[in-house]
Design an enzyme around this catalytic site. Structure first.
Site, PDB file in Angstrom:
ATOM      1  CG  ASP A  14      -2.722  -6.254  -1.488  1.00 20.31           C
ATOM      2  OD1 ASP A  14      -3.070  -6.565  -0.163  1.00 20.31           O
ATOM      3  OD2 ASP A  14      -2.920  -5.143  -1.900  1.00 20.31           O
ATOM      4  CB  CYS A  34       3.252   5.631  15.102  1.00 20.06           C
ATOM      5  SG  CYS A  34       2.435   5.545  16.921  1.00 20.06           S
TER       6      CYS A  34
END
Length: 323
Positions: free
Chosen positions: A235, A301
């Protein structure tokens, strides 16, 4: 979605031999389709369901259009509703406003009350954006104060080119938010409040695989079927270049075997060289491809690493207890 597209989608999906078929309705705003649409969907699911198999439905909604009749239908047919709620009214209404510019919080809560009165199962999805990322304790305590015990927190990462949009969060903010939520949860809610990301960590440690797709090794997870029957791999990646086919023209087997689908899925493991030496690689594999802005690892991250460094010892201890 037209009646013909709905039937083609259900028929195609249920042509694949499975023990269970999971349908997730999301948008835009799926309740705009009206109750008759979902009645027809369930009728078609029953029509095409192979003998010995089962099916389920979930719907992700802002909750503002839920009626008593709709909630009763959801309960009768075991729908799970995910309700978008970003925190207390002042926080939620920052970015969730109607066409007249009015905040939607009160209508969301009204929809939740309707679900509760009709015993419909639901959970809460909170988008973590620039307006609430600095308030993890306030958001968590608010959800608990309303007796919401199933939480999902989604980081808002939206860029125009390589420039973050104003509501996007930074890696440091995301790490601090996760740690803040963890501290609230750890205090006395470990066996009371379900947080999807934390559940996935535990599932990975106990069973060897996560339940959140962004933590997995591959992006071959599901199909997205658009209103016109076009099929895409995710999506977040409904793009012309990634169109796999159409439920009107292509068999489910051909879609599943699509080279484009597998190339996209395998790109998950094409992560940054630095990731190979990361102690938390098994929980990330470079992160969600949507969040790899201008590189081969998630822009969040450092936030994830800070969280894992802080919280993973507790999850490992909890895993030993569970085992």
């Amino acid at each position: 979605m037209s009646a013909a597209t709905l039937e083609a989608m259900v028929q195609a999906y249920m042509s694949v031999p499975l023990n269970h078929y999971a349908f997730a309705w999301q948008g835009g705003e799926p309740t705009l389709m009206g109750l008759d649409f979902f009645k027809e969907a369930v009728a078609l699911q029953r029509k095409y369901l192979p003998r010995g198999s089962s099916f389920s439905n979930s719907i992700q909604t802002n909750g503002t259009l839920i009626t008593g009749e709709m909630a009763r239908f959801f309960t009768e047919h075991n729908f799970l509703a995910g309700i978008s709620l970003d925190g207390p009214e002042t926080v939620h209404d920052m970015y969730r406003r109607n066409s007249a510019g009015q905040g939607s919080h009160r209508w969301v809560m009204k929809g939740i009350d309707t679900l509760r009165r009709n015993n419909t199962e639901f959970n809460i999805l909170t988008l973590v954006h620039s307006g609430n990322v600095g308030k993890p304790a306030a958001v968590y305590k608010y959800l608990k104060s309303k007796s919401f015990y199933y939480h999902q927190y989604i980081p808002c990462v939206e860029y125009k080119g390589e420039e973050p949009l104003p509501w996007t969060i930074t890696a440091e903010e995301w790490g601090d938010f996760l740690i803040g939520i963890f501290n609230q949860w750890k205090r006395k809610d470990v066996r009371r409040v379900s947080i999807r990301f934390f559940d996935s960590i535990l599932h990975k440690l106990v069973h060897g695989n996560p339940t959140v797709c962004s933590m997995d090794k591959s992006c071959i997870q599901y199909f997205v079927v658009e209103y016109n029957g076009d099929v895409y791999p995710c999506d977040f990646f409904v793009r012309d270049s990634l169109k796999l086919g159409s439920v009107h023209k292509d068999s489910m087997d051909s879609l599943l075997e699509s080279k484009k689908y597998h190339t996209f899925g395998e790109e998950k493991m094409n992560f940054d060289v630095e990731c190979h030496t990361c102690p938390y690689l098994d929980f990330c594999y470079g992160g969600c491809q949507k969040e790899r802005i201008g590189g081969r690892k998630t822009v969040l991250c450092e936030g994830y690493k800070a969280f894992y460094q802080y919280a993973l010892p507790f999850f490992e201890k909890l895993t030993r207890e569970l085992k």
